[in-house]
Design a protein around this motif. Structure first.
Motif, mmCIF file in Angstrom:
data_model
loop_
_atom_site.group_PDB
_atom_site.id
_atom_site.type_symbol
_atom_site.label_atom_id
_atom_site.label_comp_id
_atom_site.label_asym_id
_atom_site.label_seq_id
_atom_site.Cartn_x
_atom_site.Cartn_y
_atom_site.Cartn_z
ATOM 1 N N PRO A 6 0.822 -1.225 0.000
ATOM 2 C CA PRO A 6 0.000 0.000 0.000
ATOM 3 C C PRO A 6 0.848 1.265 0.000
ATOM 4 O O PRO A 6 0.483 2.258 -0.617
ATOM 5 C CB PRO A 6 -0.807 -0.129 1.294
ATOM 6 C CG PRO A 6 -0.840 -1.591 1.584
ATOM 7 C CD PRO A 6 0.475 -2.117 1.110
ATOM 8 N N LEU A 7 2.006 1.223 0.687
ATOM 9 C CA LEU A 7 2.863 2.390 0.771
ATOM 10 C C LEU A 7 3.423 2.754 -0.595
ATOM 11 O O LEU A 7 3.458 3.927 -0.982
ATOM 12 C CB LEU A 7 4.005 2.126 1.757
ATOM 13 C CG LEU A 7 4.958 3.301 2.008
ATOM 14 C CD1 LEU A 7 4.189 4.488 2.580
ATOM 15 C CD2 LEU A 7 6.088 2.880 2.939
ATOM 16 N N LYS A 8 3.861 1.726 -1.345
ATOM 17 C CA LYS A 8 4.428 1.969 -2.673
ATOM 18 C C LYS A 8 3.358 2.521 -3.617
ATOM 19 O O LYS A 8 3.609 3.436 -4.405
ATOM 20 C CB LYS A 8 5.000 0.666 -3.225
ATOM 21 C CG LYS A 8 5.719 0.831 -4.550
ATOM 22 C CD LYS A 8 6.335 -0.490 -4.988
ATOM 23 C CE LYS A 8 7.077 -0.319 -6.314
ATOM 24 N NZ LYS A 8 7.681 -1.591 -6.769
ATOM 25 N N SER A 9 2.164 1.957 -3.528
ATOM 26 C CA SER A 9 1.060 2.406 -4.366
ATOM 27 C C SER A 9 0.685 3.847 -4.043
ATOM 28 O O SER A 9 0.416 4.664 -4.947
ATOM 29 C CB SER A 9 -0.157 1.499 -4.167
ATOM 30 O OG SER A 9 -1.248 1.938 -4.923
ATOM 31 N N GLN A 10 0.676 4.170 -2.749
ATOM 32 C CA GLN A 10 0.342 5.531 -2.323
ATOM 33 C C GLN A 10 1.399 6.524 -2.803
ATOM 34 O O GLN A 10 1.075 7.637 -3.219
ATOM 35 C CB GLN A 10 0.228 5.578 -0.801
ATOM 36 C CG GLN A 10 -0.245 6.920 -0.261
ATOM 37 C CD GLN A 10 -0.398 6.899 1.244
ATOM 38 O OE1 GLN A 10 0.079 5.998 1.928
ATOM 39 N NE2 GLN A 10 -1.071 7.901 1.773
ATOM 40 N N LEU A 11 2.666 6.107 -2.767
ATOM 41 C CA LEU A 11 3.755 6.971 -3.213
ATOM 42 C C LEU A 11 3.625 7.278 -4.704
ATOM 43 O O LEU A 11 3.790 8.418 -5.134
ATOM 44 C CB LEU A 11 5.103 6.304 -2.924
ATOM 45 C CG LEU A 11 6.349 7.086 -3.355
ATOM 46 C CD1 LEU A 11 6.414 8.423 -2.633
ATOM 47 C CD2 LEU A 11 7.616 6.266 -3.089
ATOM 48 N N LYS A 12 3.300 6.243 -5.476
ATOM 49 C CA LYS A 12 3.121 6.436 -6.916
ATOM 50 C C LYS A 12 1.971 7.393 -7.202
ATOM 51 O O LYS A 12 2.055 8.240 -8.100
ATOM 52 C CB LYS A 12 2.854 5.089 -7.604
ATOM 53 C CG LYS A 12 4.090 4.229 -7.800
ATOM 54 C CD LYS A 12 3.753 2.996 -8.615
ATOM 55 C CE LYS A 12 5.006 2.188 -8.915
ATOM 56 N NZ LYS A 12 4.711 0.985 -9.741
ATOM 57 N N SER A 13 0.904 7.254 -6.429
ATOM 58 C CA SER A 13 -0.243 8.144 -6.615
ATOM 59 C C SER A 13 0.129 9.588 -6.305
ATOM 60 O O SER A 13 -0.246 10.517 -7.038
ATOM 61 C CB SER A 13 -1.402 7.705 -5.714
ATOM 62 O OG SER A 13 -1.887 6.442 -6.095
#
Length: 303
Positions: A6-13
């Protein structure tokens, strides 16, 4: 099967949202005039690369700061709302918080200030005055008791800062002087940038009218605004041709290079509607950059 954290996905967003906020396509309008002014200076002096790169960083930082400030203040004032047909505004859409956009604006202004201080040391009080005016422009464009963008002054402001200030300022920083040729070509560069702003305002006529934002396009009406768009681009070509032919036939030939793309955006300016104008906005920015780049290249190679 790998599961994305989730952290990586949030960073990309977040990276995607900030990319939307800085509006990278508009950076061509800040880069081109610095290239042009610096290239014109090569006719007089050897280029100081430190000044060139600092001017480029300062101009791009100020452009990003304007974009962030516009996103912030137009959302707070209600100019941006659900009826907007332009690119997504991150604050209004809830993609970036108010505190985050304010921090981003502060950091961007800091970068512009630090690079600008070096230019002040090299260029003196005139450059300091231009820097102060540029920072005032960042915040008065869409905020304050008399926002320039809401009082039919957007196109004029762009002509001043993305034409005369950027080209003549970068030329002066290298040479310590000004020239009539630099003024003429700065005017052409500024008119292309003004055309970008006008396309933006033509697209937003309906939503701007609803919130009583009186842009030049709102005041003129759609048909006259589209006519003005054609006039700005045509004037940019004519002014360039007049000044260029006095210096070199080779430099004048860049007019021929720009006729086809300029005609293309003029034609599209009379036909495209609504969100389709977003692509035209990018096209006009590309033609404006092509103008600055082709003239700069011609000067450095042939003059």
């Amino acid at each position: 099967m790998l599961i994305k954290s989730p952290l990586k996905s949030q960073l990309k967003s977040q990276i995607k949202y900030w990319w939307l906020a800085i509006r990278p396509r508009t950076l061509l309008a800040s880069m081109g005039p610095i290239l042009l002014g610096t290239a014109l200076a090569t006719r007089e002096v050897d280029i100081n690369k430190g000044i060139f790169f600092s001017a480029l960083v300062c101009a791009m930082s100020l452009q990003i700061a304007v974009n962030l400030a516009n996103d912030l203040f137009d959302s707070l004032s209600g100019v941006d709302n659900e009826q907007r047909v332009g690119p997504v505004r991150v604050v209004q859409a809830g993609l970036i918080s108010l505190s985050a956009i304010k921090l981003g604006l502060a950091l961007t202004c800091t970068v512009a200030m630090l690079s600008g201080l070096y230019l002040v040391v090299e260029g003196g009080w005139w450059i300091l005055a231009l820097g102060v005016l540029s920072f005032l422009g960042v915040f008065t464009y869409s905020a304050g008791p008399f926002p320039l963008a809401s009082n039919a002054l957007g196109e004029v402001t762009v002509l001043i800062f993305f034409g005369w200030v950027a080209v003549l300022g970068s030329y002066y920083l290298q040479t310590g002087s000004l020239s009539l040729l630099a003024f003429g070509l700065a005017t052409s560069a500024g008119l292309y940038s003004s055309a970008i702003m006008l396309v933006n305002n033509i697209r937003d006529i309906a939503t701007d009218q609803a919130v009583k934002k009186y842009t030049l396009a709102v005041i003129l009406g759609e048909h006259k605004a589209r006519m003005l768009l054609a006039m700005l681009i045509t004037a940019a070509l004519i002014i360039h041709a007049i000044f260029a032919i006095q210096v070199s036939f080779i430099l004048w030939l860049t007019t021929i290079l720009l006729v086809a793309p300029s005609y293309y955006v003029i034609k599209k300016g009379f036909t495209l509607q609504g969100s389709a104008l977003n692509s035209l906005l990018a096209n006009v920015a590309q033609v404006g950059f092509l103008y600055c780049f082709s003239v700069a290249l011609s000067v450095m190679i042939f003059l």
